[in-house]
Design a protein around this motif. Structure first.
Motif, PDB file in Angstrom:
ATOM      1  N   LEU A  45       0.841  -1.187   0.000  1.00 38.19           N
ATOM      2  CA  LEU A  45       0.000   0.000   0.000  1.00 38.19           C
ATOM      3  C   LEU A  45       0.880   1.243   0.000  1.00 38.19           C
ATOM      4  CD1 LEU A  45      -2.857   1.193   0.263  1.00 38.19           C
ATOM      5  CD2 LEU A  45      -2.579   1.090   2.734  1.00 38.19           C
ATOM      6  N   PHE A  47      -3.015   6.662  -2.115  1.00 38.94           N
ATOM      7  CA  PHE A  47      -4.386   6.650  -2.619  1.00 38.94           C
ATOM      8  C   PHE A  47      -4.689   7.992  -3.295  1.00 38.94           C
ATOM      9  CE2 PHE A  47      -4.697   3.162   0.287  1.00 38.94           C
ATOM     10  CZ  PHE A  47      -5.655   2.339  -0.281  1.00 38.94           C
ATOM     11  N   ILE A  58     -10.289  11.302   5.567  1.00 40.81           N
ATOM     12  CA  ILE A  58      -9.805  10.175   4.760  1.00 40.81           C
ATOM     13  C   ILE A  58      -8.300   9.975   4.974  1.00 40.81           C
ATOM     14  CG2 ILE A  58      -9.422   9.374   2.400  1.00 40.81           C
ATOM     15  CD1 ILE A  58     -12.043  10.754   1.646  1.00 40.81           C
ATOM     16  N   GLN A  72      -7.628   8.303   8.202  1.00 37.21           N
ATOM     17  CA  GLN A  72      -7.925   6.869   8.131  1.00 37.21           C
ATOM     18  C   GLN A  72      -6.796   6.105   7.437  1.00 37.21           C
ATOM     19  OE1 GLN A  72     -10.441   5.073   9.263  1.00 37.21           O
ATOM     20  NE2 GLN A  72     -12.391   6.163   9.201  1.00 37.21           N
ATOM     21  N   LEU A  73      -6.319   6.636   6.341  1.00 37.95           N
ATOM     22  CA  LEU A  73      -5.269   5.945   5.583  1.00 37.95           C
ATOM     23  C   LEU A  73      -3.950   5.898   6.349  1.00 37.95           C
ATOM     24  CD1 LEU A  73      -5.934   7.339   1.991  1.00 37.95           C
ATOM     25  CD2 LEU A  73      -6.561   5.116   2.908  1.00 37.95           C
ATOM     26  N   GLU A  74      -3.600   6.988   7.007  1.00 40.97           N
ATOM     27  CA  GLU A  74      -2.344   7.017   7.759  1.00 40.97           C
ATOM     28  C   GLU A  74      -2.372   6.094   8.967  1.00 40.97           C
ATOM     29  OE1 GLU A  74      -1.778  11.086   8.670  1.00 40.97           O
ATOM     30  OE2 GLU A  74      -1.151  11.643   6.644  1.00 40.97           O
ATOM     31  N   ILE A 100      -3.321   3.106   8.880  1.00 44.69           N
ATOM     32  CA  ILE A 100      -3.032   1.734   8.453  1.00 44.69           C
ATOM     33  C   ILE A 100      -1.543   1.472   8.655  1.00 44.69           C
ATOM     34  CG2 ILE A 100      -3.070   0.098   6.534  1.00 44.69           C
ATOM     35  CD1 ILE A 100      -5.347   1.682   5.313  1.00 44.69           C
ATOM     36  N   LYS A 134      -9.618  -0.595   6.254  1.00 48.22           N
ATOM     37  CA  LYS A 134     -10.414   0.561   6.644  1.00 48.22           C
ATOM     38  C   LYS A 134     -11.612   0.696   5.703  1.00 48.22           C
ATOM     39  CE  LYS A 134      -7.773   2.086   9.982  1.00 48.22           C
ATOM     40  NZ  LYS A 134      -8.225   2.157  11.377  1.00 48.22           N
ATOM     41  N   ILE A 157     -12.303   6.446  -4.330  1.00 40.72           N
ATOM     42  CA  ILE A 157     -10.895   6.235  -3.970  1.00 40.72           C
ATOM     43  C   ILE A 157     -10.349   5.096  -4.819  1.00 40.72           C
ATOM     44  CG2 ILE A 157      -9.318   5.406  -2.187  1.00 40.72           C
ATOM     45  CD1 ILE A 157     -10.897   6.895  -0.150  1.00 40.72           C
ATOM     46  N   THR A 177      -6.596   2.937  -5.875  1.00 37.55           N
ATOM     47  CA  THR A 177      -5.170   2.765  -5.550  1.00 37.55           C
ATOM     48  C   THR A 177      -4.342   3.186  -6.743  1.00 37.55           C
ATOM     49  OG1 THR A 177      -5.236   0.494  -6.326  1.00 37.55           O
ATOM     50  CG2 THR A 177      -5.588   0.853  -3.973  1.00 37.55           C
TER      51      THR A 177
END
Length: 401
Positions: A190, A193, A215, A218-220, A222, A229, A239, A241
């Motif tokens: 990952l 995004f 957002i 949330q991503l950070e 992970i 998430k 969203i 990838t």
């Protein structure tokens, strides 16, 4: 007693016991390992494996003391010091550490402090106008008879050159490539995004900014590849990838080319060595021994001999290596079989019986008894018994036969 007084007494020969060196310089010795940083060459697995192969051969070598005729002097006091160099290293660890430091830094400084050996770090060296080398650690001068400067010679007479200097650029590239791949898969692949909006992003739009920040939070969050998430979005948001910019095949191709170059800085052609390890392990170990280990052994022998015995002594320290330590059990079995086979067919009468050609030499035609391989016709007991004229002596001789 102050440091200056103790140091003066030491130079004058009045301080016979150990203390000055251990008290004042132990910090420069015991904590001289290679720490984790961008120059830590052991983080490259291929370099680590090659260095292990070289230093293991050195570590497994037997250290002996010989005289000027090459005769071994057993139980020499020097051997005890080399077996138990100090309170924190064994003899094997000392030789392995000396070898690894020699290969990485290009030089190593063993110090003999009465009956202990230490490896010093951060040593400053200089030549005076009479071309005599002087040593200092932390501004403190070390008597020259206590220390040796073992150099992996390049073109500088005062400094050795090691892997960190020779292969710095190649090594950095290899380590960076390895780190990129490791980090990528550690994070589950990952990378990033992309938030797609139907409308233009407006920094002044508070609701939009609040959604984007939520957002990102949330991503950070992970931190593991197992984490998932769920991010609910309103109409017009999506969203996706992004495709990874890291192409594994290209990085692996790079490593396949440049990792081999690192072996050359250790005196080994990696392709040749790898091929030999697959086809003939004994030849591989002999290749490694002749190309890399033997020159190191010779250099260590010279310096340790001077450190322990001085320049006027006829005694010398030698490294003895048994190359059979590095071959497989099946190889040793084959060697033993060939030796036995040769021994069986040595006497001409046995060779003829087994269908092998006779050698027709006095030795192969003689008759031997037992495993001491003594010729019956040369038994001294028989010859001596026939010399006496006394009948009783003759009978004794016959009994000896």
């Amino acid at each position: 007693m102050g440091l200056r007084d103790r140091f003066s007494n030491y130079l004058l020969g009045k301080a016979e016991k150990r203390g000055w060196f251990t008290d004042n310089l132990s910090g420069s010795i015991r904590y001289s390992g290679v720490f984790l940083n961008d120059e830590n060459v052991l983080e490259s697995s291929d370099v680590y494996e090659l260095m292990q192969d070289i230093s293991n051969q050195m570590m497994l070598a037997e250290i002996i003391v010989v005289d000027q005729d090459g005769n071994e002097i057993r139980n020499h006091s020097t051997l005890k010091v080399l077996r138990e160099p100090n309170n924190y290293l064994t003899g094997s660890e000392l030789i392995k550490l000396m070898t690894n430091t020699y290969l990485i830094d290009g030089e190593v400084f063993p110090i003999l402090d009465v009956d202990q050996i230490h490896l010093a770090a951060n040593v400053y060296t200089e030549l005076d106008d009479r071309l005599v080398e002087h040593y200092k650690i932390g501004g403190i001068k070390i008597p020259s008879y206590m220390i040796r400067h073992i150099k992996n010679m390049g073109t500088n007479h005062l400094r050795g050159i090691g892997l960190k200097q020779l292969g710095k650029n190649t090594l950095e590239g290899v380590m960076n490539a390895e780190k990129v791949l490791t980090d990528k898969y550690k994070k589950g692949g990952l990378l990033a995004f992309l938030l797609k909006l139907d409308a233009h992003i407006n920094p002044q739009n508070a609701a939009q900014s609040k959604l984007i920040n939520a957002i990102l939070d949330q991503l950070e969050a992970i931190d593991e590849s197992r984490s998932i998430k769920m991010i609910p979005l309103g109409k017009g948001y999506m969203i996706d990838t992004m495709k990874s910019t890291i192409e594994d095949e290209k990085i692996l191709a790079y490593l396949n080319v440049y990792k081999k170059d690192l072996g050359k800085f250790l005196g080994i052609n990696v392709d040749t060595y790898t091929a030999l390890t697959k086809s003939d392990l004994e030849k591989a170990m002999m290749y490694l021994h002749n190309k890399a280990v033997k020159p190191i052994m010779k250099n260590f022998e010279d310096h340790l001999s001077l450190l322990f015995f001085g320049s006027k002594s006829n005694k010398r320290i030698k490294f003895k290596i048994n190359i059979l330590d590095f071959v497989t059990y099946s190889t040793k079995t084959n060697i033993g079989y060939n030796i036995v086979r040769t021994g069986i067919t040595s006497p001409d009468n046995v060779a003829d019986m087994l269908g092998f050609p006779k050698q027709n030499t006095p030795e192969t035609q003689a008759i031997y008894i037992s495993n001491d391989l003594s010729k019956i016709g040369e038994k001294k007991a028989t010859d001596d018994s026939l010399k006496g004229g006394d009948e009783n002596d003759k009978e004794k001789g016959d009994q000896n036969i």
